[in-house]
Design a protein around this motif. Sequence first.
Motif, PDB file in Angstrom:
ATOM      1  N   LEU A  63       0.864  -1.177   0.000  1.00  0.00           N
ATOM      2  CA  LEU A  63       0.000   0.000   0.000  1.00  0.00           C
ATOM      3  C   LEU A  63       0.900   1.226   0.000  1.00  0.00           C
ATOM      4  N   PRO A  64       1.376   1.662  -1.167  1.00  0.00           N
ATOM      5  CA  PRO A  64       2.244   2.837  -1.210  1.00  0.00           C
ATOM      6  C   PRO A  64       1.519   4.059  -0.654  1.00  0.00           C
ATOM      7  N   ASP A  69       4.517   2.317 -10.961  1.00  0.00           N
ATOM      8  CA  ASP A  69       5.833   2.970 -10.960  1.00  0.00           C
ATOM      9  C   ASP A  69       6.514   2.808  -9.601  1.00  0.00           C
ATOM     10  N   TYR A  70       5.734   2.922  -8.535  1.00  0.00           N
ATOM     11  CA  TYR A  70       6.287   2.749  -7.187  1.00  0.00           C
ATOM     12  C   TYR A  70       6.842   1.338  -7.033  1.00  0.00           C
ATOM     13  N   ALA A  71       6.066   0.342  -7.460  1.00  0.00           N
ATOM     14  CA  ALA A  71       6.503  -1.043  -7.332  1.00  0.00           C
ATOM     15  C   ALA A  71       7.767  -1.295  -8.149  1.00  0.00           C
ATOM     16  N   ALA A  72       7.821  -0.739  -9.365  1.00  0.00           N
ATOM     17  CA  ALA A  72       8.989  -0.934 -10.214  1.00  0.00           C
ATOM     18  C   ALA A  72      10.242  -0.342  -9.583  1.00  0.00           C
ATOM     19  N   ALA A  73      10.105   0.825  -8.962  1.00  0.00           N
ATOM     20  CA  ALA A  73      11.249   1.443  -8.294  1.00  0.00           C
ATOM     21  C   ALA A  73      11.717   0.590  -7.114  1.00  0.00           C
ATOM     22  N   LEU A  74      10.768  -0.006  -6.407  1.00  0.00           N
ATOM     23  CA  LEU A  74      11.113  -0.866  -5.273  1.00  0.00           C
ATOM     24  C   LEU A  74      11.831  -2.123  -5.748  1.00  0.00           C
ATOM     25  N   THR A 125      -7.715  -1.208   7.360  1.00  0.00           N
ATOM     26  CA  THR A 125      -6.732  -0.914   6.321  1.00  0.00           C
ATOM     27  C   THR A 125      -5.357  -0.766   6.950  1.00  0.00           C
ATOM     28  N   PRO A 126      -4.416  -1.659   6.609  1.00  0.00           N
ATOM     29  CA  PRO A 126      -3.140  -1.662   7.324  1.00  0.00           C
ATOM     30  C   PRO A 126      -2.185  -0.595   6.833  1.00  0.00           C
ATOM     31  N   THR A 127      -1.192  -0.314   7.660  1.00  0.00           N
ATOM     32  CA  THR A 127      -0.058   0.478   7.212  1.00  0.00           C
ATOM     33  C   THR A 127       0.940  -0.468   6.569  1.00  0.00           C
ATOM     34  N   TRP A 128       1.779   0.084   5.711  1.00  0.00           N
ATOM     35  CA  TRP A 128       2.771  -0.733   5.005  1.00  0.00           C
ATOM     36  C   TRP A 128       3.969   0.138   4.677  1.00  0.00           C
ATOM     37  N   SER A 129       5.131  -0.460   4.705  1.00  0.00           N
ATOM     38  CA  SER A 129       6.350   0.205   4.252  1.00  0.00           C
ATOM     39  C   SER A 129       7.319  -0.858   3.774  1.00  0.00           C
ATOM     40  N   PRO A 130       8.243  -0.512   2.882  1.00  0.00           N
ATOM     41  CA  PRO A 130       9.253  -1.490   2.463  1.00  0.00           C
ATOM     42  C   PRO A 130      10.053  -2.039   3.630  1.00  0.00           C
ATOM     43  N   GLU A 131      10.365  -1.153   4.596  1.00  0.00           N
ATOM     44  CA  GLU A 131      11.158  -1.581   5.744  1.00  0.00           C
ATOM     45  C   GLU A 131      10.405  -2.607   6.576  1.00  0.00           C
ATOM     46  N   ARG A 161      14.582  -9.159  -3.548  1.00  0.00           N
ATOM     47  CA  ARG A 161      13.657  -9.217  -2.414  1.00  0.00           C
ATOM     48  C   ARG A 161      12.211  -8.961  -2.812  1.00  0.00           C
ATOM     49  N   PHE A 162      12.014  -8.260  -3.932  1.00  0.00           N
ATOM     50  CA  PHE A 162      10.654  -7.941  -4.354  1.00  0.00           C
ATOM     51  C   PHE A 162      10.450  -8.231  -5.843  1.00  0.00           C
TER      52      PHE A 162
END
Length: 354
Positions: free
Chosen positions: A45-46, A112-117, A66-72, A124-125
């Motif tokens: 969830l960017p 675009d966010y997912a591609a950058a990650l 609705t959860p929070t999410w971060s790459p970390e 890892r992703f």
Amino acid sequence: MTPSLDRRRLLATAAATAGLLPLAASKAAAAPTGPYRIDMHAHYLPPDYRKALLKAGYLTIGGYPTPTWSPEAALAFMDRYRIQTQVLSVSDPAVTFVKGATARNLARYCNDYAAALVKKHPKRFGALAVLPMPDVLASLAEIRHALDVLKLDGVGLISSYNGVYLGDPRFEPVMAELNRRGAYVFVHPAAPPPANKPELLIPDFLYEFTFDTTRAATAMIYSGTIKRYPKIRFQLAHAGGTVPFLANRLALLENVGLPDVVKPVLPDVSGNIRSFYYDTALSSAPSAMKSVLEVTSRDHIVFGSDWPFSALTLQGSGDPQPKLSETFTDPQRLKIERANALRQLPRLAALLTP
């Protein structure tokens, strides 16, 4: 390494040393070191997407806050459960809560966010593109951007869009394009519209989600979508909802005395059900997994965590789904939790396979 895997490895090594088993068998029983699981049902969830959800009143998704999410946070979760890679997708309601240019822009932002990650953490992703469905023309454009420009690993769809199910003729151009590309497509359940379900004080994710997956799968089978587009590899969330349990019932028309002129137009229901891929998210118990094995092979089962929507059930570390061992041996689990997924994801397979 878990005690069970460690014990199996010692026994296999001893047997190989004594000449009772070939050495290859002993190696097959050994668990990988470090993170190895490939998570085929994981969500992201960017920031701007989550803000848009909350602004639209989505304080819960299917009744789950609705959860929070971060790459970390995702990486920390993965490390706790020995997950090497998460293949990220957007959950229900995708971008159906907005329309027009807003939906197109929000889908593009997420992809675009997912591609950058993925570029930052390529091992890892992975990521599956969200489409601005039910807008077919915009979805075709987003498929081209997501798969040709961003090089994402596939596409994520939800079972129904504003009450219109996959398999509907309106979505035919999207299916044709996905088939042309031989795309891997993850089908995630959607909460049906309030007018299309009973008023029960029970969260949709507990039961309605499974039914909506079943509706979508059945619609795709009986509309001929699966037959017309055999190059699409469909993954059904949560062990296929109720599809495995209902498989025989869904195929009843194959076994009744219908006229010969009718039978050729009927779908191969059993074959279609066998062709789906099924994930283990919230479905690792024998009652679910043994049902799946009744309708398809082990090669069509992949690991899924459903994190962060499963966070309440996954707060520790170690084995995220110990109940899988009630159905599968340790070598079989290794295939389900890794090898089966990598066969479908050439980009990740090239990076992660020695």
